[in-house]
Scaffold this active site. Structure first.
Site, PDB file in Angstrom:
ATOM      1  N   LYS A   1      25.243  41.553  34.329  1.00  0.00           N
ATOM      2  CA  LYS A   1      25.975  41.419  35.591  1.00  0.00           C
ATOM      3  C   LYS A   1      26.024  42.742  36.353  1.00  0.00           C
ATOM      4  CE  LYS A   1      29.941  40.298  33.679  1.00  0.00           C
ATOM      5  NZ  LYS A   1      29.711  40.454  32.239  1.00  0.00           N
TER       6      LYS A   1
ATOM      7  N   ARG B   1      38.153  37.365  34.436  1.00  0.00           N
ATOM      8  CA  ARG B   1      37.813  37.082  33.036  1.00  0.00           C
ATOM      9  C   ARG B   1      38.729  36.021  32.458  1.00  0.00           C
ATOM     10  NH1 ARG B   1      35.266  42.453  32.330  1.00  0.00           N
ATOM     11  NH2 ARG B   1      34.113  42.518  30.387  1.00  0.00           N
TER      12      ARG B   1
ATOM     13  N   ARG C   1      22.650  50.174  24.362  1.00  0.00           N
ATOM     14  CA  ARG C   1      22.922  50.738  25.696  1.00  0.00           C
ATOM     15  C   ARG C   1      23.411  52.181  25.586  1.00  0.00           C
ATOM     16  NH1 ARG C   1      26.649  47.239  29.596  1.00  0.00           N
ATOM     17  NH2 ARG C   1      28.208  47.502  27.959  1.00  0.00           N
TER      18      ARG C   1
ATOM     19  N   ARG D   1      34.139  41.690  21.359  1.00  0.00           N
ATOM     20  CA  ARG D   1      34.157  41.412  22.809  1.00  0.00           C
ATOM     21  C   ARG D   1      33.519  40.047  23.101  1.00  0.00           C
ATOM     22  NH1 ARG D   1      30.982  46.256  24.824  1.00  0.00           N
ATOM     23  NH2 ARG D   1      31.287  45.496  26.948  1.00  0.00           N
TER      24      ARG D   1
HETATM   25  P1  AMP Z   1      33.084  45.810  31.104  1.00  0.00           P
HETATM   26  O1  AMP Z   1      32.606  47.154  31.520  1.00  0.00           O
HETATM   27  O2  AMP Z   1      33.095  44.800  32.222  1.00  0.00           O
HETATM   28  O3  AMP Z   1      32.381  45.292  29.866  1.00  0.00           O
HETATM   29  O4  AMP Z   1      34.636  45.985  30.705  1.00  0.00           O
HETATM   30  C1  AMP Z   1      35.009  46.848  29.662  1.00  0.00           C
HETATM   31  C2  AMP Z   1      36.413  46.512  29.199  1.00  0.00           C
HETATM   32  O5  AMP Z   1      37.337  46.673  30.281  1.00  0.00           O
HETATM   33  C3  AMP Z   1      36.638  45.080  28.723  1.00  0.00           C
HETATM   34  O6  AMP Z   1      36.239  44.893  27.364  1.00  0.00           O
HETATM   35  C4  AMP Z   1      38.152  44.933  28.907  1.00  0.00           C
HETATM   36  O7  AMP Z   1      38.860  45.628  27.899  1.00  0.00           O
HETATM   37  C5  AMP Z   1      38.379  45.698  30.204  1.00  0.00           C
HETATM   38  N1  AMP Z   1      38.266  44.812  31.382  1.00  0.00           N
HETATM   39  C6  AMP Z   1      37.386  44.926  32.423  1.00  0.00           C
HETATM   40  N2  AMP Z   1      37.569  43.950  33.320  1.00  0.00           N
HETATM   41  C7  AMP Z   1      38.601  43.196  32.854  1.00  0.00           C
HETATM   42  C8  AMP Z   1      39.265  42.030  33.333  1.00  0.00           C
HETATM   43  N3  AMP Z   1      38.904  41.440  34.473  1.00  0.00           N
HETATM   44  N4  AMP Z   1      40.281  41.533  32.580  1.00  0.00           N
HETATM   45  C9  AMP Z   1      40.678  42.119  31.438  1.00  0.00           C
HETATM   46  N5  AMP Z   1      40.086  43.213  30.934  1.00  0.00           N
HETATM   47  C10 AMP Z   1      39.049  43.750  31.621  1.00  0.00           C
END
Ligand code: AMP
Length: 211
Positions: free
Chosen positions: A14, A89, A125, A169
């Site tokens: 994404k 999310r 990554r 995750r």
């Molecule tokens: P990402 O970089 O999108 O994989 O996000 C990394 C981490 O940030 C996730 O594993 C969550 O802990 C937190 N996070 C990011 N976006 C959200 C969201 N919309 N709701 C809850 N936690 C989030």
């Protein structure tokens, strides 16, 4: 505002696609994960609240995330084309966007990638500490070991990309995903994208859909 949300597991591409589309087609891109990582680096209160959840691979509570995205979108012009990557999310987050006429979602694109591909993508990554450029040990290696091609700084692994946290995750993702897909299916806003092929092909598909 014309808002498209990108749904999909961690590692489904994404962020990569949203970055490319914002550069090539003028979308405003918001990654809530990136926003939180910046807040942590800058020792902002929201970063300090979020860090413990992120390190464990848990979701940050809805109240914190909704406030964060509402604040960010309040500065965006009403005519902008917006891509949200990593938000919503949960169904509560999706409903919060739709509860404000200014931030109602037009389209939800669901990136589909097989589970074992996701684990390989996440654990391989590597991210540049300084400029945020993303590499992959197997699929997009840097020219010099552990050094960013773009700015020459050191590459690191996100703490939540370790195999155990990455698997957690994905479990968290699965627990919320059905609800989100049903929400956007009922609203007739969901479109699925096969996101396991070549990055350029996926970008072309997305650019066609978002035209
Ligand atoms: P990402 O970089 O999108 O994989 O996000 C990394 C981490 O940030 C996730 O594993 C969550 O802990 C937190 N996070 C990011 N976006 C959200 C969201 N919309 N709701 C809850 N936690 C989030």
């Amino acid at each position: 505002m014309n808002i498209t949300v990108f749904l999909g597991a961690p590692g489904s591409g994404k962020g990569t696609q949203a970055k490319r589309l914002s550069t090539a087609h003028g979308f405003k891109h918001f990654s809530t994960g990136d926003m939180l990582r910046v807040a942590i680096q800058e020792e902002k209160p929201v970063g300090l609240k979020a860090k413990g959840f992120m390190d464990k691979g848990e979701l940050v509570p809805d109240s914190i995330m909704i406030e964060l995205i509402e604040e960010a979108l309040s500065h965006v012009s009403g005519t902008a084309k917006v891509l949200l990557d990593g938000f919503p999310r949960t169904v509560a987050q999706a409903k919060a966007l739709d509860s404000n006429p200014r931030t109602q979602v037009s389209l939800a694109l669901y990136f589909i990638v097989p589970e074992e591909t996701l684990i390989r993508r996440l654990t391989g990554r590597r991210i540049c500490k300084k400029c945020g450029e993303s590499f992959h040990l197997e699929f997009m290696p840097p020219k010099a070991n552990s050094i960013c091609d773009k700015c020459g700084s050191q590459l690191t692994q996100r703490p939540d990309d370790s195999e155990s946290v990455a698997r957690h995750r994905l479990t968290v993702f699965r627990s919320q995903n059905e609800g989100l897909l049903s929400y956007y299916t009922s609203a007739k806003k969901l479109k699925e994208i096969a996101a396991d092929n070549n990055v350029d092909e996926i970008q072309n598909t997305l650019a066609g859909i978002l035209k």
